[in-house]
Design an enzyme around this catalytic site. Structure first.
Site, PDB file in Angstrom:
ATOM      1  N   ARG A  77      -8.746  -9.819 -13.476  1.00 55.09           N
ATOM      2  CA  ARG A  77      -7.392  -9.252 -13.662  1.00 55.09           C
ATOM      3  C   ARG A  77      -6.775  -9.870 -14.903  1.00 55.09           C
ATOM      4  NH1 ARG A  77      -3.378  -9.657  -8.752  1.00 55.09           N
ATOM      5  NH2 ARG A  77      -4.445  -7.794  -7.989  1.00 55.09           N
ATOM      6  N   ARG A 191       4.305 -18.326  -2.639  1.00 58.05           N
ATOM      7  CA  ARG A 191       3.723 -16.984  -2.463  1.00 58.05           C
ATOM      8  C   ARG A 191       3.649 -16.317  -3.829  1.00 58.05           C
ATOM      9  NH1 ARG A 191       1.018 -13.465  -0.404  1.00 58.05           N
ATOM     10  NH2 ARG A 191       1.226 -12.567   1.679  1.00 58.05           N
ATOM     11  N   LYS A 192       3.077 -15.103  -3.868  1.00 57.46           N
ATOM     12  CA  LYS A 192       3.055 -14.347  -5.123  1.00 57.46           C
ATOM     13  C   LYS A 192       4.483 -14.074  -5.598  1.00 57.46           C
ATOM     14  CE  LYS A 192       2.089  -9.931  -5.160  1.00 57.46           C
ATOM     15  NZ  LYS A 192       1.650  -8.526  -4.881  1.00 57.46           N
ATOM     16  N   GLY A 450      -4.266   1.709   0.308  1.00 58.16           N
ATOM     17  CA  GLY A 450      -5.337   1.633   1.287  1.00 58.16           C
ATOM     18  C   GLY A 450      -5.034   0.838   2.536  1.00 58.16           C
ATOM     19  N   CYS A 455       0.087  -2.128  -2.277  1.00 60.18           N
ATOM     20  CA  CYS A 455      -0.127  -2.280  -3.726  1.00 60.18           C
ATOM     21  C   CYS A 455       0.132  -0.968  -4.469  1.00 60.18           C
ATOM     22  CB  CYS A 455      -1.548  -2.743  -3.993  1.00 60.18           C
ATOM     23  SG  CYS A 455      -1.983  -4.250  -3.118  1.00 60.18           S
ATOM     24  N   GLY A 456      -0.087   0.154  -3.801  1.00 57.04           N
ATOM     25  CA  GLY A 456       0.160   1.468  -4.433  1.00 57.04           C
ATOM     26  C   GLY A 456       1.609   1.903  -4.302  1.00 57.04           C
TER      27      GLY A 456
HETATM   28 FE1  SRM Z   1      -1.695  -5.981  -4.576  1.00 54.46          FE
HETATM   29  C1  SRM Z   1      -3.282  -8.168  -2.599  1.00 54.46           C
HETATM   30  C2  SRM Z   1      -4.599  -4.978  -5.793  1.00 54.46           C
HETATM   31  C3  SRM Z   1      -0.014  -4.429  -7.037  1.00 54.46           C
HETATM   32  C4  SRM Z   1       1.211  -6.233  -2.785  1.00 54.46           C
HETATM   33  N1  SRM Z   1      -3.595  -6.575  -4.257  1.00 54.46           N
HETATM   34  C5  SRM Z   1      -4.024  -7.529  -3.406  1.00 54.46           C
HETATM   35  C6  SRM Z   1      -5.511  -7.817  -3.621  1.00 54.46           C
HETATM   36  C7  SRM Z   1      -5.598  -8.942  -4.598  1.00 54.46           C
HETATM   37  C8  SRM Z   1      -6.234  -8.165  -2.332  1.00 54.46           C
HETATM   38  C9  SRM Z   1      -7.671  -8.579  -2.571  1.00 54.46           C
HETATM   39  O1  SRM Z   1      -7.943  -9.738  -2.841  1.00 54.46           O
HETATM   40  O2  SRM Z   1      -8.533  -7.712  -2.464  1.00 54.46           O
HETATM   41  C10 SRM Z   1      -5.960  -6.466  -4.219  1.00 54.46           C
HETATM   42  C11 SRM Z   1      -7.140  -6.507  -5.165  1.00 54.46           C
HETATM   43  C12 SRM Z   1      -7.985  -5.255  -4.969  1.00 54.46           C
HETATM   44  C13 SRM Z   1      -8.804  -4.931  -6.163  1.00 54.46           C
HETATM   45  O3  SRM Z   1     -10.025  -5.214  -6.159  1.00 54.46           O
HETATM   46  O4  SRM Z   1      -8.269  -4.317  -7.080  1.00 54.46           O
HETATM   47  C14 SRM Z   1      -4.651  -5.969  -4.822  1.00 54.46           C
HETATM   48  N2  SRM Z   1      -2.216  -5.024  -6.178  1.00 54.46           N
HETATM   49  C15 SRM Z   1      -3.466  -4.597  -6.464  1.00 54.46           C
HETATM   50  C16 SRM Z   1      -3.474  -3.631  -7.630  1.00 54.46           C
HETATM   51  C17 SRM Z   1      -4.731  -3.720  -8.484  1.00 54.46           C
HETATM   52  C18 SRM Z   1      -3.309  -2.194  -7.073  1.00 54.46           C
HETATM   53  C19 SRM Z   1      -3.625  -1.115  -8.103  1.00 54.46           C
HETATM   54  O5  SRM Z   1      -4.648  -0.447  -7.892  1.00 54.46           O
HETATM   55  O6  SRM Z   1      -2.898  -0.975  -9.063  1.00 54.46           O
HETATM   56  C20 SRM Z   1      -2.167  -4.035  -8.319  1.00 54.46           C
HETATM   57  C21 SRM Z   1      -2.353  -5.140  -9.305  1.00 54.46           C
HETATM   58  C22 SRM Z   1      -1.085  -5.431 -10.070  1.00 54.46           C
HETATM   59  C23 SRM Z   1      -1.286  -6.416 -11.184  1.00 54.46           C
HETATM   60  O7  SRM Z   1      -1.688  -5.990 -12.259  1.00 54.46           O
HETATM   61  O8  SRM Z   1      -1.043  -7.607 -10.972  1.00 54.46           O
HETATM   62  C24 SRM Z   1      -1.380  -4.540  -7.118  1.00 54.46           C
HETATM   63  N3  SRM Z   1       0.249  -5.521  -4.869  1.00 54.46           N
HETATM   64  C25 SRM Z   1       0.720  -4.779  -5.911  1.00 54.46           C
HETATM   65  C26 SRM Z   1       2.065  -4.377  -5.660  1.00 54.46           C
HETATM   66  C27 SRM Z   1       2.892  -3.436  -6.541  1.00 54.46           C
HETATM   67  C28 SRM Z   1       3.805  -4.115  -7.522  1.00 54.46           C
HETATM   68  O9  SRM Z   1       3.668  -5.313  -7.801  1.00 54.46           O
HETATM   69  O10 SRM Z   1       4.672  -3.405  -8.011  1.00 54.46           O
HETATM   70  C29 SRM Z   1       2.413  -4.903  -4.428  1.00 54.46           C
HETATM   71  C30 SRM Z   1       3.744  -4.702  -3.673  1.00 54.46           C
HETATM   72  C31 SRM Z   1       4.863  -5.384  -4.387  1.00 54.46           C
HETATM   73  C32 SRM Z   1       5.022  -6.833  -4.026  1.00 54.46           C
HETATM   74  O11 SRM Z   1       4.083  -7.609  -4.185  1.00 54.46           O
HETATM   75  O12 SRM Z   1       6.105  -7.189  -3.590  1.00 54.46           O
HETATM   76  C33 SRM Z   1       1.265  -5.619  -3.940  1.00 54.46           C
HETATM   77  N4  SRM Z   1      -1.105  -7.101  -2.936  1.00 54.46           N
HETATM   78  C34 SRM Z   1       0.106  -7.009  -2.311  1.00 54.46           C
HETATM   79  C35 SRM Z   1       0.067  -7.811  -1.126  1.00 54.46           C
HETATM   80  C36 SRM Z   1       1.236  -8.005  -0.117  1.00 54.46           C
HETATM   81  C37 SRM Z   1       2.162  -9.075  -0.616  1.00 54.46           C
HETATM   82  C38 SRM Z   1       2.990  -9.690   0.475  1.00 54.46           C
HETATM   83  O13 SRM Z   1       4.015 -10.334   0.167  1.00 54.46           O
HETATM   84  O14 SRM Z   1       2.635  -9.593   1.650  1.00 54.46           O
HETATM   85  C39 SRM Z   1      -1.218  -8.373  -1.073  1.00 54.46           C
HETATM   86  C40 SRM Z   1      -1.769  -9.326   0.015  1.00 54.46           C
HETATM   87  C41 SRM Z   1      -1.226 -10.702  -0.108  1.00 54.46           C
HETATM   88  O15 SRM Z   1      -0.704 -11.124  -1.136  1.00 54.46           O
HETATM   89  O16 SRM Z   1      -1.336 -11.387   0.914  1.00 54.46           O
HETATM   90  C42 SRM Z   1      -1.933  -7.896  -2.212  1.00 54.46           C
HETATM   91 FE1  SF4 Z   2      -4.521  -2.885   0.508  1.00 56.40          FE
HETATM   92 FE2  SF4 Z   2      -3.787  -3.575  -1.941  1.00 56.40          FE
HETATM   93 FE3  SF4 Z   2      -6.352  -3.455  -1.288  1.00 56.40          FE
HETATM   94 FE4  SF4 Z   2      -4.921  -1.237  -1.585  1.00 56.40          FE
HETATM   95  S1  SF4 Z   2      -5.454  -2.713  -3.165  1.00 56.40           S
HETATM   96  S2  SF4 Z   2      -6.328  -1.647   0.045  1.00 56.40           S
HETATM   97  S3  SF4 Z   2      -2.966  -1.868  -0.690  1.00 56.40           S
HETATM   98  S4  SF4 Z   2      -4.795  -4.874  -0.503  1.00 56.40           S
END
Ligand code: SRM
Ligand code: SF4
Length: 531
Positions: A77, A191-192, A450, A455-456
């Site tokens: 990333r 946290r994030k 998903g 994240c979407g």
């Molecule tokens: Fe996300 C975790 C992908 C934007 C909320 N997110 C993950 C992980 C790292 C989980 C993992 O280890 O597999 C996903 C990686 C999957 C992969 O192989 O791509 C993942 N998040 C993404 C991305 C790639 C989705 C996308 O296809 O665009 C986005 C990457 C953004 C970036 O460039 O940094 C992404 N994630 C978001 C957003 C949207 C935003 O930021 O506007 C959110 C909701 C907003 C927020 O965070 O408040 C988001 N992701 C989460 C969460 C739930 C956070 C929480 O407080 O519970 C997780 C799980 C966690 O952190 O425990 C998570």
């Molecule tokens: Fe769940 Fe984020 Fe993975 Fe999508 S990318 S399946 S919302 S953790």
């Protein structure tokens, strides 16, 4: 505190008796950034021999994601501050993934960023050297860090822009990451953490779902930012950011207040219980525990100076743009052209071609959007018609039909082990089928995600689909919970759950009905008959 004789003793909450969650314990044992020094060694011994916690957790501090779904093929990333790239960088990213053939891709993320797929561990030290030479970094892009900092994708070229945020966002990233070398001041957040700095009038970055959002506002005749705090989405709860009642100048003050908020969040995290339950650790929990007044006062205390109150209104007064198509720039004689990237996924070949088009027709710049699309700026008005004849524009269209146009999708099952369902390919296929079936008088933004992590950004969609599982005919099948009512732009609000556990194989029909009932969709055959 002193207790007199006979008074009952009370049990104090101390570091020793706070029950840290397991991530906190791992961080206390060894900081996430520590693996930086071990990278060469890891590459030499092979990923199979890396300690499990280093592999699955700490490497995320360097933006290296072990993918249990595709073991041996890592995801990297990047950080793409303000979604701003140049052709040279795009070419480098394409070159990195090209060697992995069909396993390699570049995904544009919902934080206008890039993730590279298919990467082999033994290549990472060399990839990191090349990224550094090109002025790029992956550092602190995952886990308990500040994620990619978003800004308007048309910063510096938008005719209606209030503030060009590019330099400020780069400075903010440099402060938080120590110029890409890693910064332990900010690497142990509870946290994030998401930060967005908006300089346009259309809230292009979803201010409402960021832990800190700077939104343009005029105070006593001066242009600056009002500050919002605490927005986030998660599986347990979604919270819109709330006004902190602070206005800052669009300069170092943005860095200073960000530093102060992050410092207060980090240092009070333990005492305030944020390091006990991951589900209750985002900034909003601290704000709610203290109340906004105390939270604001703690920020002032950390900064050592009083903060100015917010401007009465913000300058967010436009509907949100998706930036696709041809648009005039503030620079006379130039337009920017927004290209649609289906579900944000790019092949190496397409990335090379984008870089070429940016050089031949533009000034080499390429912008990324939170809708997972790209923008080519500085196309001269005289050459835009030739650009439109380029073969790549058949693939990355400037005016796709309404549902395909507005599709946003998270990674889903193909690479993410949290996923309950496949998202990107399914989302693209369903949007195409519905676009073929209906005339739809408006854009309908369908956001796929998903799993409930969101994240979407499903709560931001006109229709949001969250992957789940359900039982059908005695079998467990992929399904979605459906959200509706999300609004973006000046009147942003989060959507709400309207239907639970709709099996994916019924979705085409269910979405057809929703489109007819709520968005004026007319079946194409019916329209032909009426005409
Ligand atoms: Fe996300 C975790 C992908 C934007 C909320 N997110 C993950 C992980 C790292 C989980 C993992 O280890 O597999 C996903 C990686 C999957 C992969 O192989 O791509 C993942 N998040 C993404 C991305 C790639 C989705 C996308 O296809 O665009 C986005 C990457 C953004 C970036 O460039 O940094 C992404 N994630 C978001 C957003 C949207 C935003 O930021 O506007 C959110 C909701 C907003 C927020 O965070 O408040 C988001 N992701 C989460 C969460 C739930 C956070 C929480 O407080 O519970 C997780 C799980 C966690 O952190 O425990 C998570
Ligand atoms: Fe769940 Fe984020 Fe993975 Fe999508 S990318 S399946 S919302 S953790």
């Amino acid at each position: 505190m002193f207790f007199g004789c006979g008074e009952k003793t009370v049990s104090f909450v101390t570091d020793a008796n706070i029950k840290l969650n397991k991530i906190e314990k791992a961080k206390a044992e060894k900081d996430g950034l520590a693996v930086k020094d071990e990278l060469e060694y890891f590459a030499k011994v092979g990923w199979e021999n890396i300690d499990k916690t280093d592999l699955e957790l700490r490497l995320k501090w360097l933006g290296i994601f072990f993918r249990p779904v595709t073991p041996g093929q890592f995801m990297l990333r990047l950080r793409t501050p303000n979604g701003y790239l140049i052709s040279k960088k795009m070419r480098l990213l394409a070159d990195i993934i090209q060697r992995y053939g069909d396993d390699g891709s570049g995904d544009i993320t919902t934080r206008q960023n890039v993730q590279l797929r298919g990467v082999r561990f033994e290549d990472i030290p060399d990839i990191f050297r090349r990224l550094k030479d090109a002025g790029m970094t992956t550092v602190q892009s995952g886990f308990d860090n500040v994620r990619n900092i978003t800004g308007s994708p048309v910063a510096g070229i938008d005719p209606d822009e209030v503030i060009d945020t590019r330099e400020l966002i780069q400075q903010l990233q440099d402060m938080l990451t120590n110029h890409g070398e890693g910064n332990t001041d900010f690497s142990n957040l509870p946290r994030k953490f998401n930060i967005a700095v908006e300089g346009s009038r259309d809230n292009s970055i979803h201010a409402e779902i960021n832990d800190i959002a700077f939104v343009p506002a005029i105070r006593e005749g001066e242009v600056g930012f009002n500050v919002l705090v605490g927005g986030y989405l998660s599986a347990q709860r979604c919270a819109e950011a709330i006004p902190l009642n602070v206005w800052v100048h669009p300069n170092q003050e943005v860095l200073e207040i960000s530093r102060a908020i992050l410092t207060v969040y980090t240092t009070s995290g333990l005492a305030e219980g944020l390091r006990v339950k991951r589900a209750k650790a985002r900034l909003m929990w601290l704000i709610e525990k203290w109340g906004l007044d105390r939270f604001r006062a703690e920020i002032e205390h950390s900064m050592g100076q009083p903060l100015l109150p917010a401007a009465p209104t913000t300058l967010i007064d436009r509907d949100k743009q998706d930036h696709l198509g041809i648009h005039p720039q503030k620079q006379a004689g130039y337009v920017y052209v927004g290209l649609h990237v289906p579900a944000g996924r790019l092949s190496a070949e397409v990335m090379f071609e984008l870089a070429r088009l940016a050089d031949v027709y533009g000034n080499g710049e390429i912008r990324l959007t939170v809708e997972q699309n790209v923008i080519l700026p500085f196309i001269s008005e005289t050459s835009v018609s030739v650009l439109l004849t380029e073969p790549l524009l058949q693939k990355l269209q400037i005016a796709p039909p309404p549902l395909s146009r507005s599709l946003v999708s998270c990674t889903g099952k193909k690479y993410c082990n949290f996923a309950q369902i496949e998202t990107k390919d399914r989302g693209v296929a369903i949007a195409r089928q519905l676009d073929e079936k209906f005339h739809i008088p408006q854009r309908v933004r369908i956001h796929w995600t998903g799993c409930p992590n969101s994240c979407g950004q499903p709560q931001a969609g006109d229709i949001g689909l969250i992957g789940t599982k359900t039982r059908k005919n005695g079998e467990t099948v992929e399904a979605v919970d459906i959200y509706m009512g999300g609004k973006v732009g000046k009147d942003a609000q989060l959507g709400e759950l309207v239907r639970k556990a709709v099996p994916c194989d019924e979705l085409l029909q269910v979405l057809s009905d929703l489109l007819i009932e709520n968005f004026g969709a007319i079946p194409k055959e019916a329209k032909t008959l009426v005409n």
